[in-house]
Motif scaffolding. Structure first.
Motif, PDB file in Angstrom:
ATOM      1  N   LEU A   1      -8.347 -11.901  -7.128  1.00 30.34           N
ATOM      2  CA  LEU A   1      -7.177 -11.733  -6.285  1.00 30.34           C
ATOM      3  C   LEU A   1      -7.508 -12.036  -4.828  1.00 30.34           C
ATOM      4  N   GLY A   2      -6.779 -12.959  -4.248  1.00 31.74           N
ATOM      5  CA  GLY A   2      -7.011 -13.302  -2.847  1.00 31.74           C
ATOM      6  C   GLY A   2      -5.818 -14.040  -2.298  1.00 31.74           C
ATOM      7  N   GLY A   3      -5.884 -14.403  -1.047  1.00 31.75           N
ATOM      8  CA  GLY A   3      -4.755 -15.052  -0.382  1.00 31.75           C
ATOM      9  C   GLY A   3      -4.430 -14.257   0.850  1.00 31.75           C
ATOM     10  N   TYR A   4      -4.231 -14.926   1.983  1.00 30.62           N
ATOM     11  CA  TYR A   4      -4.072 -14.174   3.226  1.00 30.62           C
ATOM     12  C   TYR A   4      -2.896 -14.609   4.077  1.00 30.62           C
ATOM     13  N   SER A   5      -2.116 -15.584   3.605  1.00 32.28           N
ATOM     14  CA  SER A   5      -1.055 -16.025   4.512  1.00 32.28           C
ATOM     15  C   SER A   5       0.327 -15.877   3.910  1.00 32.28           C
ATOM     16  N   GLY A   6       1.237 -15.437   4.752  1.00 29.72           N
ATOM     17  CA  GLY A   6       2.645 -15.341   4.409  1.00 29.72           C
ATOM     18  C   GLY A   6       2.887 -14.484   3.183  1.00 29.72           C
ATOM     19  N   GLU A   7       3.667 -15.014   2.244  1.00 28.94           N
ATOM     20  CA  GLU A   7       4.030 -14.217   1.076  1.00 28.94           C
ATOM     21  C   GLU A   7       2.875 -14.132   0.081  1.00 28.94           C
ATOM     22  N   LYS A   8       1.789 -14.862   0.365  1.00 30.17           N
ATOM     23  CA  LYS A   8       0.637 -14.803  -0.538  1.00 30.17           C
ATOM     24  C   LYS A   8      -0.455 -13.884   0.017  1.00 30.17           C
ATOM     25  N   ASN A   9      -0.100 -13.096   1.030  1.00 28.54           N
ATOM     26  CA  ASN A   9      -1.081 -12.185   1.615  1.00 28.54           C
ATOM     27  C   ASN A   9      -1.278 -10.991   0.686  1.00 28.54           C
ATOM     28  N   CYS A  10      -2.492 -10.901   0.148  1.00 30.24           N
ATOM     29  CA  CYS A  10      -2.767  -9.913  -0.895  1.00 30.24           C
ATOM     30  C   CYS A  10      -3.234  -8.551  -0.411  1.00 30.24           C
ATOM     31  N   ILE A  11      -3.598  -8.438   0.844  1.00 28.64           N
ATOM     32  CA  ILE A  11      -4.244  -7.211   1.307  1.00 28.64           C
ATOM     33  C   ILE A  11      -3.326  -6.017   1.097  1.00 28.64           C
ATOM     34  N   GLN A  12      -3.913  -4.905   0.660  1.00 34.88           N
ATOM     35  CA  GLN A  12      -3.139  -3.690   0.423  1.00 34.88           C
ATOM     36  C   GLN A  12      -3.748  -2.557   1.232  1.00 34.88           C
ATOM     37  N   PHE A  13      -2.904  -1.804   1.943  1.00 31.73           N
ATOM     38  CA  PHE A  13      -3.394  -0.680   2.739  1.00 31.73           C
ATOM     39  C   PHE A  13      -3.137   0.626   1.989  1.00 31.73           C
ATOM     40  N   LEU A  14      -4.142   1.460   1.940  1.00 30.22           N
ATOM     41  CA  LEU A  14      -4.024   2.721   1.218  1.00 30.22           C
ATOM     42  C   LEU A  14      -4.371   3.889   2.128  1.00 30.22           C
ATOM     43  N   GLN A  15      -3.746   5.029   1.834  1.00 33.20           N
ATOM     44  CA  GLN A  15      -4.109   6.252   2.554  1.00 33.20           C
ATOM     45  C   GLN A  15      -4.023   7.423   1.593  1.00 33.20           C
ATOM     46  N   PHE A  16      -5.015   8.293   1.665  1.00 33.07           N
ATOM     47  CA  PHE A  16      -5.036   9.465   0.800  1.00 33.07           C
ATOM     48  C   PHE A  16      -5.263  10.711   1.636  1.00 33.07           C
ATOM     49  N   ASN A  17      -4.570  11.803   1.256  1.00 36.50           N
ATOM     50  CA  ASN A  17      -4.861  13.083   1.898  1.00 36.50           C
ATOM     51  C   ASN A  17      -6.082  13.695   1.259  1.00 36.50           C
ATOM     52  N   LEU A  18      -6.838  14.452   2.059  1.00 38.36           N
ATOM     53  CA  LEU A  18      -8.026  15.107   1.539  1.00 38.36           C
ATOM     54  C   LEU A  18      -7.904  16.609   1.745  1.00 38.36           C
ATOM     55  N   GLN A  19      -8.277  17.377   0.713  1.00 31.23           N
ATOM     56  CA  GLN A  19      -8.284  18.834   0.879  1.00 31.23           C
ATOM     57  C   GLN A  19      -9.567  19.210   1.584  1.00 31.23           C
ATOM     58  N   LYS A  20     -10.670  19.090   0.857  1.00 32.35           N
ATOM     59  CA  LYS A  20     -11.984  19.241   1.491  1.00 32.35           C
ATOM     60  C   LYS A  20     -12.625  17.868   1.413  1.00 32.35           C
ATOM     61  N   SER A  21     -13.573  17.578   2.294  1.00 32.02           N
ATOM     62  CA  SER A  21     -13.907  16.155   2.373  1.00 32.02           C
ATOM     63  C   SER A  21     -15.376  15.776   2.494  1.00 32.02           C
ATOM     64  N   ASP A  22     -16.303  16.659   2.127  1.00 30.16           N
ATOM     65  CA  ASP A  22     -17.686  16.221   2.306  1.00 30.16           C
ATOM     66  C   ASP A  22     -18.052  15.077   1.373  1.00 30.16           C
ATOM     67  N   THR A  23     -17.691  15.228   0.123  1.00 34.69           N
ATOM     68  CA  THR A  23     -17.898  14.116  -0.806  1.00 34.69           C
ATOM     69  C   THR A  23     -16.531  13.638  -1.265  1.00 34.69           C
ATOM     70  N   ILE A  24     -16.238  12.415  -0.972  1.00 35.75           N
ATOM     71  CA  ILE A  24     -14.933  11.869  -1.334  1.00 35.75           C
ATOM     72  C   ILE A  24     -15.143  10.897  -2.483  1.00 35.75           C
ATOM     73  N   THR A  25     -14.674  11.286  -3.653  1.00 32.63           N
ATOM     74  CA  THR A  25     -14.840  10.412  -4.814  1.00 32.63           C
ATOM     75  C   THR A  25     -13.576   9.590  -4.996  1.00 32.63           C
ATOM     76  N   ILE A  26     -13.738   8.285  -4.998  1.00 31.26           N
ATOM     77  CA  ILE A  26     -12.595   7.400  -5.167  1.00 31.26           C
ATOM     78  C   ILE A  26     -12.754   6.699  -6.497  1.00 31.26           C
ATOM     79  N   GLU A  27     -11.874   7.031  -7.431  1.00 31.95           N
ATOM     80  CA  GLU A  27     -11.933   6.424  -8.748  1.00 31.95           C
ATOM     81  C   GLU A  27     -11.038   5.210  -8.798  1.00 31.95           C
ATOM     82  N   PHE A  28     -11.481   4.159  -9.514  1.00 35.67           N
ATOM     83  CA  PHE A  28     -10.588   3.045  -9.813  1.00 35.67           C
ATOM     84  C   PHE A  28     -10.319   3.079 -11.303  1.00 35.67           C
TER      85      PHE A  28
END
Lengths: 345, 219
Positions: free
Chosen positions: B151-178
């Motif tokens: 997956l790639g592409g950076y211009s116009g309607e083919k711009n693939c980048i996705q921005f994510l944000q997550f809330n954290l309760q406690k945060s020393d070790t942040i495990t991000i599962e895919f």
């Protein structure tokens, strides 16, 4: 406090002494590219890759080194020869590894810092990345950038040269590509007869033929082949009938936008005398054939450039004058520049 | 006396700062994936993606931004799966990052480190970074089907980048599962299992990839 001052002073003296004795110091000789004041500002961001003699020479060695290809037979110079304005002289379509034939003509390389995009279809948008295309194309150099880097790392001479150029003897694709860019960025052609006339250099004047040709050029060609670079670097369909062996739709292949069908990047006309054969597939061997195409050979289609919707009208004398003008774009200083040729060592 | 206060001040600010570890774990139906291993019905051969614009936030304000332009998370390189973030403020309640490389970086010329073209995440035939690469085989009812998502592409309607944000309760070790199972099942069955160039489809699948990230925060 005094103690710290004394220690610092001794450390400084020691560093200077050691520095003088240490041969491998990173001291690149930076320089600015030289181009006419009247030209627009370069598009290439030199701040990200400032030119130095060491990096340019490294790029030159790499440009001529077949190590860049999978079986070490093809170098950049195999298709980009300095004496034919860096095209593949007399080849309509270039041949690559194992004598495989491509489907496009090798474009001339000059004034690259002013190019917005690279390749006939603009597939590459930054000079730094252009070399990746041929390196990894199975019918050009047939390898992978990773493998090329591995081979170069095993060289006895390259690590030292990478250090002298970039202050790092670790060879990475970033440095390799930047070095190649630097060498190519020195290909500035701005000293043709045309340029000398523009600068009003004493003793240089257009002949009557060339003058007339220049006028015809300005009236018929200059919208797309705009001075001083002799291209707007835009994409256009110039009415070439579709080659039914190659089926090359140009820019469309990259954007998948039907408005881009059969559009190719407008090439520069500088050094056109040397860069035959002409067009993206080298279908025309002579300039006279090119001009005949524009007067008699335009293939109408949806995406044909507006400027060509009405055929260009030129008498046979005018055609000769136009060619005379085009020949004034030849820059022999560029073509025969030893700095562009095969590295001496 | 002045020296004492300098030391004391440094000590206090030091104590107020901490360390966070970001741990990326690709999973399939809850089980962590191992490269090249046949697990359940899935076998993953390649899994790499870029993380950029990595930030830690407190009350919607950025309190730490990664100095690295981009991090390449590669299942084949176990070290790349953890990002140690030291010297960060202890008060953090959200994390944000982008999946992929932004357009500006894409047009800025060749770079090194995680962005070096030898990482196999740059298209040679057309300029642009590959944001996300997942290749493998899925066996279902004795049929093996291969998939390859570049997956790639950076211009116009083919711009693939996705921005994510997550809330954290406690945060020393942040495990991000895919969640690979979530990713594969959300993609339209009729769509081709091979994506190899910038396209509107690649953007749609990038959105699915973004939605496949889940966060677990613990001390």
């Amino acid at each position: 406090m005094r103690r710290i001052k004394e220690i610092s002073f001794i450390m400084m003296i020691l560093t200077v002494i050691l520095g003088l004795g240490f041969k491998d110091v990173f001291e690149p000789h930076y320089f600015q590219p030289i181009y006419p004041q009247s030209w627009p500002k370069p598009i290439y961001d030199f701040e990200k890759n400032p030119l130095s003699l060491e990096a340019v020479e490294l790029g030159r060695s790499l440009f001529y080194d077949p190590i860049l290809s999978a079986d070490s037979t093809i170098s950049c110079a195999s298709c980009h020869l300095s004496f034919s304005a860096f095209t593949h002289v007399d080849h309509a379509l270039s041949h690559g590894i194992g004598d495989s034939i491509g489907n496009r003509n090798a474009p001339s390389l000059m004034n690259l810092a002013w190019q917005k995009s690279f390749m006939w279809d603009g597939a590459i948008h930054h000079l730094d990345f252009q070399a990746l295309g041929p390196i990894e194309n199975p019918i050009e150099m047939g390898g992978t950038i990773g493998h090329v880097i591995q081979k170069i790392k095993r060289s006895t001479t390259y690590p030292q040269r990478f250090f002298q150029a970039f202050g790092d003897s670790t060879i990475t694709a970033e440095y390799l590509l930047k070095a190649l860019s630097q060498f190519q960025l020195t290909f500035i052609s701005a000293n043709s007869k045309y340029d000398q006339v523009q600068r009003h250099e004493p003793g240089v004047e257009f002949t009557a033929q060339e003058k007339n040709g220049y006028l015809l050029f300005k009236n018929n060609c200059a919208i797309c082949h705009a001075e001083p670079l002799f291209t707007t670097s835009e994409f256009a369909n110039n009415g070439l009938p579709l080659d039914t062996n190659l089926f090359d739709f140009g820019r469309y292949g990259i954007t998948e936008n039907i408005a881009d069908l059969r559009k190719f990047k407008i090439p520069t006309l500088r050094n056109i005398e040397y860069s035959y054969p002409y067009m993206h597939d080298g279908r025309f061997k002579k300039l006279s054939q090119v001009i005949d195409h524009y007067t008699n050979g335009i293939d109408q289609s949806e995406t044909l450039a507006n400027e060509l919707k009405d055929p260009i009208q030129l008498t046979s004398n005018e055609k000769v004058d136009l060619i005379a003008f085009l020949l004034t774009l030849s820059d022999r200083e560029f073509i025969f520049n030893p700095a562009f040729g095969f590295p001496k060592e | 006396m002045k020296r004492f206060f300098i030391v004391l001040f440094s000590f206090i600010t030091f104590m107020a700062r901490g360390e966070h570890v970001l741990q990326f774990i690709p999973v399939y139906k809850g089980v962590p994936i191992e490269l090249g291993k046949n697990q359940d019905e899935i076998q993953i051969e390649t899994f790499r993606f870029y993380i950029s614009h990595l930030q830690l936030l407190h009350n919607e304000r950025s309190v730490w931004t990664s100095l690295k332009n981009a991090h390449l998370i590669d299942l084949d390189d176990s070290q790349s799966l953890s990002i140690l973030v030291s010297e960060t403020p202890k008060k953090v309640n959200a994390i944000s990052f982008a999946l992929g490389i932004d357009s500006l970086t894409n047009v800025s010329g060749v770079m090194g480190g995680d962005l070096d073209p030898t990482k196999g995440m740059y298209w040679s035939w057309q300029s642009g970074y590959i944001n996300f690469k997942l290749e493998g085989d899925l066996s279902a009812e004795s049929k093996v089907s291969s998939f390859a998502y570049h997956l790639g592409g950076y211009s116009g309607e083919k711009n693939c980048i996705q921005f994510l944000q997550f809330n954290l309760q406690k945060s020393d070790t942040i495990t991000i599962e895919f969640d690979i199972h979530h990713f594969l099942t959300k993609i339209d069955d009729k769509a081709s299992p091979t994506i190899m160039s910038p396209s509107v489809q690649a953007v749609a699948i990038s959105k699915i990839a973004a939605s496949s990230f889940k966060i677990h925060a613990s001390n």
